[in-house]
Motif scaffolding. Structure first.
Motif, PDB file in Angstrom:
ATOM      1  N   SER A  27       0.841  -1.205   0.000  1.00  0.00           N
ATOM      2  CA  SER A  27       0.000   0.000   0.000  1.00  0.00           C
ATOM      3  C   SER A  27       0.874   1.251   0.000  1.00  0.00           C
ATOM      4  N   SER A  28       0.416   2.300  -0.637  1.00  0.00           N
ATOM      5  CA  SER A  28       1.107   3.608  -0.714  1.00  0.00           C
ATOM      6  C   SER A  28       2.611   3.452  -0.937  1.00  0.00           C
ATOM      7  N   GLU A  29       2.946   2.661  -1.910  1.00  0.00           N
ATOM      8  CA  GLU A  29       4.352   2.307  -2.124  1.00  0.00           C
ATOM      9  C   GLU A  29       5.217   3.529  -2.447  1.00  0.00           C
ATOM     10  N   ILE A  30       4.624   4.522  -3.137  1.00  0.00           N
ATOM     11  CA  ILE A  30       5.440   5.684  -3.496  1.00  0.00           C
ATOM     12  C   ILE A  30       5.923   6.444  -2.266  1.00  0.00           C
ATOM     13  N   TYR A  31       5.286   6.196  -1.116  1.00  0.00           N
ATOM     14  CA  TYR A  31       5.761   6.817   0.131  1.00  0.00           C
ATOM     15  C   TYR A  31       6.508   5.809   1.002  1.00  0.00           C
ATOM     16  N   GLY A  33       5.517   2.625   1.432  1.00  0.00           N
ATOM     17  CA  GLY A  33       4.640   1.552   1.916  1.00  0.00           C
ATOM     18  C   GLY A  33       4.240   1.782   3.366  1.00  0.00           C
ATOM     19  N   LEU A  34       3.279   1.004   3.835  1.00  0.00           N
ATOM     20  CA  LEU A  34       2.848   1.082   5.228  1.00  0.00           C
ATOM     21  C   LEU A  34       2.717  -0.359   5.712  1.00  0.00           C
ATOM     22  N   ASP A  39      -2.354  -3.378  -1.333  1.00  0.00           N
ATOM     23  CA  ASP A  39      -3.325  -3.052  -2.381  1.00  0.00           C
ATOM     24  C   ASP A  39      -3.428  -4.254  -3.310  1.00  0.00           C
TER      25      ASP A  39
END
Ligand code: ATP
Length: 502
Positions: A27-31, A33-34, A39
């Protein structure tokens, strides 16, 4: 590697395949990930949807005794007081004060290093498939490093929930390798808190649901009053659940946001609950097999009576042999009338059923099969992944059940520069797509196109060739698993897809 084998590093291979082919992304890999969130990409979301649909079809549509509902993710906070989650939905947490790492106490193991009957120190290791072996190796290394003479005894692992207070200071942190930084275990509530409305005080505090089951209990009376259901009957739901897991791990196996498929089967208090529990246990195993999980990877784990919650009569988990060990896939619990009784007590609203036979009001008991969609998907991917050799080349193939495969069929024109082949292939593709997800591909050699579909589990490919145009209208149908090729016409193709994907 023998033909049809899975590689040693199956998890790494799968993670990379899932990324490359659009099945699962962090998830939110461009940042960056968390941790614990994922996703599902274009193919993964199809597969998940197929799992959900198969379950819903078999659990709800094809039965007369089960209805489905969808309840809200955020519910009245009292729901979670009544259910026991506010007080008891905790995991034991151990902190390392130096590294700031956190561990689940029941997943952090330690053992005294005993030489000639005397404890000379401690070793620790995180739970793995070979925890004892790792602790033994660590104990040997410890003895060597300290140059201690004498006979080392085999290690006797315990987890941190079993550590005596005086031992905790002596157990090394897995992060630093040194003792002195681990805290005693403390209860950590796994529910995500949130605030409903503009005020951020305790009166507005609520939770993201940690399970979907409470929705079925809270709506029990609504369903009874409106649904024309008769005991025994079930209420099913599919939806997201959230748990602030201390150590999310093993890819999508243990995440912080996941999806559950749960069903509460309400029975008369005098009914044979054990027989009903057994029936559901069988049903769930058969269902897993029906969507392609091999029996050889499934087993049962019966929870010890003394470890069950006081209200629980029996819990049996269906376990799956994942590459990282045999782990819980589906829990089937006999929960007595605990949940309805609790909601009756906390809400003051009777949670009863009028029993015509005895002319009395009773509180039904419940059998609950609860499973995670993400864990099923991971099990399916692990079981489906194969590598073999076709025409002298390594082939990667996902042997997915047609109900689960993201695309049911690949449709190709033999050559892309022959307009009559392209036209017919597109016509067929459009027609198939009205009923089944299909993939159109005209680029590259036909063998390459087959390979691309094999890797994402498409069970069949059809090729429009010159025979289609010039002879009898039939296509070449190629089977992913047998590699067999045969001629088939449009009606037969649609009938095959209807039958195998239903
Ligand atoms: P575990 O012991 O593995 O934490 P659990 O016994 O707490 O699981 P239940 O509360 O019985 O799990 O939840 C029912 C099902 O939901 C599980 O069998 C599993 O398939 C799924 N599930 C539970 N927690 C997670 C999670 N963190 N990530 C993905 N799926 C989960």
């Amino acid at each position: 590697m023998p033909a049809n084998a899975a590689p040693e590093n199956l998890m790494e291979t799968l993670v990379s395949l899932c990324k490359r082919r659009g099945i699962i992304f962090p998830s939110s890999e461009i940042y960056g990930g968390l941790n614990g969130f994922f996703d599902y990409g274009p193919l993964g979301s199809e597969m998940k949807r197929n799992i959900r649909n198969a379950w819903w079809q078999d659990m709800v549509h094809r039965r007369d005794d089960i209805v489905g509902i969808e309840t809200s993710i955020i519910m009245h906070p009292k729901v979670w007081e009544a259910s026991g989650h506010v007080a008891g939905f905790t995991d034991p947490l151990v902190d390392c004060k130096v590294s700031k790492q956190r561990y689940r106490a029941d997943q952090l193991f330690f053992a005294p290093v005993v030489v000639d009957g005397k404890t000379v120190g401690y070793v620790s290791a995180l739970e793995s498939e070979n925890t004892t072996g790792e602790l033994q190796t660590a104990a040997e290394a410890f003895k060597r490093k300290k140059a201690i003479q004498g006979a080392l005894e085999p290690v006797k692992p315990r987890d941190m929930t079993e550590a005596a207070p005086e031992e905790i200071a002596l157990i090394p942190s897995p992060a630093t390798g040194e003792p002195g930084s681990l805290t005693p275990p403390r209860a950590f509530n796994m529910m995500f808190e949130t605030y409903v409305g503009a005020l951020r005080d305790d009166s507005a505090k609520s939770y993201l649901r940690p399970e979907t089951a409470q929705g079925m209990f809270a709506d029990f009376r609504n369903v009874v009053d409106t649904g024309r259901v008769k005991l025994p009957f079930g209420i099913a739901q599919i939806g997201k659940s959230f748990r602030n897991e201390i150590t999310p791990r093993n890819y999508i196996f243990r995440s912080r946001e996941f999806e559950q498929m749960e069903m509460e089967y309400f029975i008369h208090p005098d009914a044979d609950w054990l027989a009903c529990h057994e029936e559901w246990l069988t049903w769930c195993q058969e269902w897993l097999k029906s969507i392609g999980l091999p029996e050889s990877h499934l087993s049962l784990y019966e929870h010890a009576k003394e470890k069950l919650a006081f209200y629980s009569r029996r819990t049996v988990d269906i376990m799956f042999k994942y590459p990282f060990g045999v782990q819980e896939l589906w829990g089937i619990a006999a929960r007595s009338d605990y949940d309805l009784q609790q909601h009756q007590k906390f809400s003051g609203v009777p949670q009863t059923w009028f029993d015509e036979a005895s002319k009395t009001k009773i509180v039904p008991h419940v059998i609950e099969p609860a499973v995670g969609v993400d864990r099923i998907l991971l099990a399916i991917l692990c079981a489906a992944y194969h590598e073999d050799e076709v025409e002298g080349e390594k082939r990667v193939v996902l042997k997915l059940h047609p109900r689960i495969a993201p695309y049911k069929v690949g449709v190709f024109p033999l050559l892309k520069n022959k307009p009559e082949l392209v036209k017919r292939a597109q016509e067929l593709y459009r027609k198939v797509k009205r009923r089944h997800n299909a993939f159109y591909d005209e680029s590259g050699a036909i063998g390459r196109r087959y390979r691309r579909q094999d890797e994402i589990g498409t069970p069949w490919c059809v090729t429009v060739d010159f025979e289609t145009i010039e002879k009898d209208g039939t296509f070449t149908l190629r089977d992913r698993d047998t590699l067999e090729q045969k001629r088939i016409n449009e009606t037969e193709l649609l009938a095959l897809l209807d039958e195998k994907t239903a």
